[in-house]
Design a protein around this motif. Structure first.
Motif, PDB file in Angstrom:
ATOM      1  N   ASN A  14       0.847  -1.124  -0.185  1.00 36.07           N
ATOM      2  CA  ASN A  14      -0.290   0.340   0.130  1.00 36.07           C
ATOM      3  C   ASN A  14       0.612   1.263  -0.041  1.00 36.07           C
ATOM      4  O   ASN A  14       1.801   1.301   0.610  1.00 36.07           O
ATOM      5  CB  ASN A  14      -1.120  -0.283   1.201  1.00 36.07           C
ATOM      6  N   LYS A  61      -7.232   7.413   1.988  1.00 33.17           N
ATOM      7  CA  LYS A  61      -8.212   6.283   2.292  1.00 33.17           C
ATOM      8  C   LYS A  61      -6.525   5.544   3.096  1.00 33.17           C
ATOM      9  O   LYS A  61      -6.661   4.492   3.914  1.00 33.17           O
ATOM     10  CB  LYS A  61      -7.332   5.152   0.922  1.00 33.17           C
ATOM     11  N   PHE A  62      -5.141   5.798   2.704  1.00 36.11           N
ATOM     12  CA  PHE A  62      -4.033   5.434   2.998  1.00 36.11           C
ATOM     13  C   PHE A  62      -3.829   5.785   4.826  1.00 36.11           C
ATOM     14  O   PHE A  62      -3.322   4.568   5.628  1.00 36.11           O
ATOM     15  CB  PHE A  62      -2.468   5.738   2.211  1.00 36.11           C
ATOM     16  N   GLN A  64      -6.247   5.392   6.987  1.00 33.51           N
ATOM     17  CA  GLN A  64      -7.040   4.984   7.030  1.00 33.51           C
ATOM     18  C   GLN A  64      -6.583   3.286   7.869  1.00 33.51           C
ATOM     19  O   GLN A  64      -6.928   3.281   8.427  1.00 33.51           O
ATOM     20  CB  GLN A  64      -8.742   4.429   5.863  1.00 33.51           C
ATOM     21  N   PHE A  65      -5.278   3.013   7.476  1.00 35.00           N
ATOM     22  CA  PHE A  65      -4.666   1.765   6.928  1.00 35.00           C
ATOM     23  C   PHE A  65      -3.429   1.841   8.471  1.00 35.00           C
ATOM     24  O   PHE A  65      -3.230   0.771   8.757  1.00 35.00           O
ATOM     25  CB  PHE A  65      -4.472   2.086   5.572  1.00 35.00           C
ATOM     26  N   SER A  66      -3.148   2.787   8.087  1.00 32.94           N
ATOM     27  CA  SER A  66      -2.091   3.620   9.034  1.00 32.94           C
ATOM     28  C   SER A  66      -2.286   4.464  10.276  1.00 32.94           C
ATOM     29  O   SER A  66      -2.725   4.745  10.295  1.00 32.94           O
ATOM     30  CB  SER A  66      -1.161   4.017   8.230  1.00 32.94           C
TER      31      SER A  66
END
Length: 151
Positions: A14, A61-62, A64-66
């Motif tokens: 990602n 969006k990134f 939300q993952f980190s």
């Protein structure tokens, strides 16, 4: 490698991109395609190989993952991404396509005989290397390959 160490595993890398559509257009010019089943207006799955993909994620969006703050690829080396191509000529073809699409060259041609590569920074500053390795060297390893070559 004929038998994968971990059959069935897939790699999803990602990376954050400032403008998803611009990044998709850039990588399409390098010959990559995208899986519409895992793509929307916030993310795009770029197909690398049978078991590897790069997820281009917009900044929101990134995040939300980190759990960690997003780094700036233009000022810090976060990672270096390398992908292989099928010939020496394709190394230059892909690198030239990247430069024509707005990339900045990081390293010119590096040729080691059994392997060659060129490197560039993409539109977001991520470092990429396109490389070719002789299939025998890839199978046997560079040292064994070198030992098998006539002096």
């Amino acid at each position: 490698m004929t038998t994968p160490e971990h059959p069935g595993r897939m790699l999803f890398l990602n990376i954050p991109v400032a403008d998803l559509e611009r990044s998709k257009a850039f990588f399409a010019q390098l010959g990559f395609s995208f899986d519409p089943h895992f793509s929307d207006d916030t993310a795009a799955r770029m197909l690398i190989g049978e078991q590897a993909s790069v997820m281009l994620l917009n900044h929101e969006k990134f995040a939300q993952f980190s759990r960690l703050p997003m780094g700036d690829a233009r000022t810090h080396a976060l990672a270096l991404y390398c992908f292989s191509v099928s010939s020496r000529e394709e190394v230059n073809t892909v690198a030239e396509a990247a430069l024509a699409a707005g990339a900045v060259e990081a390293d010119g041609l590096e040729d080691y005989g059994f392997m060659c590569s060129r490197s560039f920074f993409d539109l977001d500053g991520h470092g990429w290397q396109v490389m070719w390795m002789d299939p025998v060297a890839a199978q046997e390893g560079p040292a064994q390959y070198a030992a098998s070559m006539p002096a």
